[in-house]
Scaffold this motif. Structure first.
Motif, PDB file in Angstrom:
ATOM      1  N   LEU A   1       0.835  -1.213   0.000  1.00 56.41           N
ATOM      2  CA  LEU A   1       0.000   0.000   0.000  1.00 56.41           C
ATOM      3  C   LEU A   1       0.865   1.256   0.000  1.00 56.41           C
ATOM      4  O   LEU A   1       0.603   2.216  -0.735  1.00 56.41           O
ATOM      5  CB  LEU A   1      -0.936  -0.005   1.219  1.00 56.41           C
TER       6      LEU A   1
ATOM      7  N   TYR B   1      -8.244   2.993   0.485  1.00 56.40           N
ATOM      8  CA  TYR B   1      -7.550   2.618   1.720  1.00 56.40           C
ATOM      9  C   TYR B   1      -8.022   3.568   2.820  1.00 56.40           C
ATOM     10  O   TYR B   1      -8.647   4.587   2.542  1.00 56.40           O
ATOM     11  CB  TYR B   1      -6.021   2.710   1.559  1.00 56.40           C
ATOM     12  N   SER B   2      -7.718   3.228   4.053  1.00 59.91           N
ATOM     13  CA  SER B   2      -8.041   4.155   5.134  1.00 59.91           C
ATOM     14  C   SER B   2      -7.052   3.997   6.285  1.00 59.91           C
ATOM     15  O   SER B   2      -6.177   4.813   6.483  1.00 59.91           O
ATOM     16  CB  SER B   2      -9.479   3.945   5.616  1.00 59.91           C
ATOM     17  N   CYS B   3      -7.146   2.874   7.048  1.00 59.65           N
ATOM     18  CA  CYS B   3      -6.421   2.799   8.327  1.00 59.65           C
ATOM     19  C   CYS B   3      -4.921   2.547   8.169  1.00 59.65           C
ATOM     20  O   CYS B   3      -4.128   2.917   9.002  1.00 59.65           O
ATOM     21  CB  CYS B   3      -7.025   1.701   9.186  1.00 59.65           C
ATOM     22  N   ARG B   4      -4.526   1.878   7.117  1.00 53.84           N
ATOM     23  CA  ARG B   4      -3.132   1.457   6.872  1.00 53.84           C
ATOM     24  C   ARG B   4      -2.620   0.518   7.959  1.00 53.84           C
ATOM     25  O   ARG B   4      -1.424   0.386   8.177  1.00 53.84           O
ATOM     26  CB  ARG B   4      -2.207   2.679   6.720  1.00 53.84           C
ATOM     27  N   SER B   5      -3.543  -0.109   8.680  1.00 54.55           N
ATOM     28  CA  SER B   5      -3.146  -0.963   9.805  1.00 54.55           C
ATOM     29  C   SER B   5      -3.911  -2.284   9.840  1.00 54.55           C
ATOM     30  O   SER B   5      -4.097  -2.857  10.916  1.00 54.55           O
ATOM     31  CB  SER B   5      -3.386  -0.234  11.128  1.00 54.55           C
ATOM     32  N   ALA B   6      -4.422  -2.745   8.736  1.00 55.37           N
ATOM     33  CA  ALA B   6      -5.163  -4.022   8.669  1.00 55.37           C
ATOM     34  C   ALA B   6      -6.378  -4.032   9.586  1.00 55.37           C
ATOM     35  O   ALA B   6      -6.687  -5.038  10.216  1.00 55.37           O
ATOM     36  CB  ALA B   6      -4.232  -5.202   8.984  1.00 55.37           C
ATOM     37  N   ILE B   7      -7.046  -2.890   9.679  1.00 58.39           N
ATOM     38  CA  ILE B   7      -8.228  -2.806  10.540  1.00 58.39           C
ATOM     39  C   ILE B   7      -9.496  -2.519   9.728  1.00 58.39           C
ATOM     40  O   ILE B   7     -10.539  -3.129   9.950  1.00 58.39           O
ATOM     41  CB  ILE B   7      -8.048  -1.689  11.606  1.00 58.39           C
ATOM     42  N   CYS B   8      -9.422  -1.609   8.774  1.00 57.66           N
ATOM     43  CA  CYS B   8     -10.658  -1.170   8.105  1.00 57.66           C
ATOM     44  C   CYS B   8     -11.088  -2.091   6.964  1.00 57.66           C
ATOM     45  O   CYS B   8     -12.257  -2.106   6.588  1.00 57.66           O
ATOM     46  CB  CYS B   8     -10.492   0.248   7.584  1.00 57.66           C
ATOM     47  N   GLY B   9     -10.158  -2.847   6.395  1.00 62.73           N
ATOM     48  CA  GLY B   9     -10.504  -3.764   5.313  1.00 62.73           C
ATOM     49  C   GLY B   9     -10.628  -3.105   3.946  1.00 62.73           C
ATOM     50  O   GLY B   9     -11.064  -3.731   2.989  1.00 62.73           O
ATOM     51  N   SER B  10     -10.235  -1.832   3.826  1.00 61.66           N
ATOM     52  CA  SER B  10     -10.456  -1.124   2.555  1.00 61.66           C
ATOM     53  C   SER B  10      -9.462  -1.482   1.454  1.00 61.66           C
ATOM     54  O   SER B  10      -9.749  -1.274   0.282  1.00 61.66           O
ATOM     55  CB  SER B  10     -10.347   0.390   2.769  1.00 61.66           C
ATOM     56  N   CYS B  11      -8.278  -1.942   1.804  1.00 66.71           N
ATOM     57  CA  CYS B  11      -7.214  -2.015   0.807  1.00 66.71           C
ATOM     58  C   CYS B  11      -7.018  -3.420   0.230  1.00 66.71           C
ATOM     59  O   CYS B  11      -5.935  -3.731  -0.275  1.00 66.71           O
ATOM     60  CB  CYS B  11      -5.895  -1.506   1.399  1.00 66.71           C
TER      61      CYS B  11
ATOM     62  N   LEU C   1      -4.581  -7.991   1.879  1.00 65.05           N
ATOM     63  CA  LEU C   1      -4.549  -6.571   2.207  1.00 65.05           C
ATOM     64  C   LEU C   1      -3.216  -5.977   1.767  1.00 65.05           C
ATOM     65  O   LEU C   1      -2.151  -6.497   2.124  1.00 65.05           O
ATOM     66  CB  LEU C   1      -4.708  -6.368   3.718  1.00 65.05           C
TER      67      LEU C   1
ATOM     68  N   CYS D   1      -1.949  -3.212   2.821  1.00 68.79           N
ATOM     69  CA  CYS D   1      -1.217  -2.589   3.929  1.00 68.79           C
ATOM     70  C   CYS D   1      -0.518  -3.629   4.801  1.00 68.79           C
ATOM     71  O   CYS D   1       0.269  -3.282   5.672  1.00 68.79           O
ATOM     72  CB  CYS D   1      -2.141  -1.720   4.771  1.00 68.79           C
TER      73      CYS D   1
HETATM   74  S1  FES Z   1      -5.935   0.303   4.778  1.00 73.13           S
HETATM   75 FE1  FES Z   1      -7.281  -0.479   6.314  1.00 73.13          FE
HETATM   76  S2  FES Z   1      -7.011  -2.617   6.109  1.00 73.13           S
HETATM   77 FE2  FES Z   1      -5.536  -1.816   4.771  1.00 73.13          FE
END
Ligand code: FES
Length: 325
Positions: A42, A60-70, A80, A82
């Motif tokens: 990411l 993308y959003s959280c960049r921490s494997a939390i939001c599931g967007s990427c 993912l 990220c």
């Molecule tokens: S940016 Fe949120 S899970 Fe990857």
């Protein structure tokens, strides 16, 4: 002593590009960047957008494997971005090829339309449906077995990223298949002692749903949160069989397969067709059966019991004991 920056390497990233409103076909665009091995894919994509090409579109959003967007497909695997470092990908494949998630229409570049994913999920009524006639007695926390409770605890980890849906060949093959994430969430409500719709859920999900799962386990491999959807689908199948027996083709096939092999230690294919289908469907298969008979007549004959069938029986008896325990 000053800390030294990690060594970087020249990396090639081939990124899927497509704007369906302006282009007639997708293409890959190649980008070169110097990247440290631990850099997430990411971050590499965001650098491409900042330093090389502001038109690249991704979610993308959280960049921490939390939001599931990427979630996207990286070197043919749904995962993912990220959470995927570039180093192992470059070591294994020499470059990084990035595609949007599969089984969902592309809106632009790496962004897909997720309404089909959510649509299949919503059909399974993913919420508690209390039974008004049997409300949970106050103060009773759970009536799950310890094993069910452990598995139940895995399902809330799901971040609905869609990686399992993207990896599932059955989602692509059959629009009626709910998909791994939806079925894993269904498990969560089926084992919830507060839910009063277990029977209805298990009945309605079977035809064209539960039994379509191929048990390829690609969803479990893709899941970034170790929810193990394919295992929850197998749990649901077992619960459906225990509660309702063979009520339609999929469950009859599973039960028939088990009993069929027990008889002779080898599959009697013709008998399995009879065990799976009702008379009407059997008759519809007659032309196909005749074709098979002409080419391979032994398929329609009952096979002889194998040597050592008693060893097979011992396995079945051990399984019976385990199931009865
Ligand atoms: S940016 Fe949120 S899970 Fe990857």
């Amino acid at each position: 002593m000053a800390a030294t920056a990690p060594a970087t390497q020249r990396a090639e990233l081939d990124v899927y590009r497509f704007d369906p409103e302006k282009e007639s076909a997708p293409r890959y665009q190649s980008y070169q960047l110097d990247l440290a091995p631990h850099t997430p894919v990411l971050t590499a994509l965001l650098r491409i957008r900042t330093e090389l090409d502001p038109t690249l579109t991704l979610r993308y959003s959280c960049r921490s494997a939390i939001c599931g967007s990427c979630a996207m497909v990286i070197n043919s695997k749904s995962r993912l971005a990220c959470q995927t470092p570039v180093g192992p990908e470059l070591a294994r494949h020499g470059k990084i090829v990035i595609d949007p998630m599969r089984n969902q229409p592309v809106l632009r570049d790496l962004v897909v339309e997720m309404s089909p994913f959510w649509g299949r999920y919503r059909k399974l009524e993913p919420h508690l449906i209390p039974d008004p006639e049997h409300p949970m007695p106050e103060g009773v926390a759970t009536s799950m077995t310890p094993v069910q409770l452990e598995r139940f605890k895995e399902t809330p980890r799901c971040i609905a990223c869609g990686a399992c849906y993207s990896a599932c060949p059955m989602v692509e093959a059959d629009p009626a298949f709910p998909g791994p994430m939806a079925l894993a969430k269904l498990y969560r409500f089926v084992v919830d002692p507060r839910d009063g719709a277990t029977k209805r859920r298990l009945t309605s999900v079977q035809p064209g749903g539960l039994w379509l799962c191929l048990r390829c386990h690609l969803c479990t491999e893709a899941c970034p949160k170790d929810v193990r959807p394919s295992e929850r689908i197998m749990d649901l199948k077992e619960m459906a069989l225990a509660a309702q027996g063979g009520t339609e083709n999929g469950s009859r096939h599973a039960l028939g397969f088990k009993e069929n092999i027990r008889e002779r230690g080898v599959l009697n294919e013709f008998k399995l067709v009879r065990q799976t289908y009702g008379l009407g469907e059997m008759l519809a298969q007659v032309p196909y059966g005749l074709k098979v008979y002409r080419k391979k007549p032994e398929t329609l004959r009952s096979p002889k019991p194998i040597e050592g069938r008693d060893e097979v029986e011992k396995i079945y008896e051990a399984l019976d004991d385990t199931e009865g325990a």
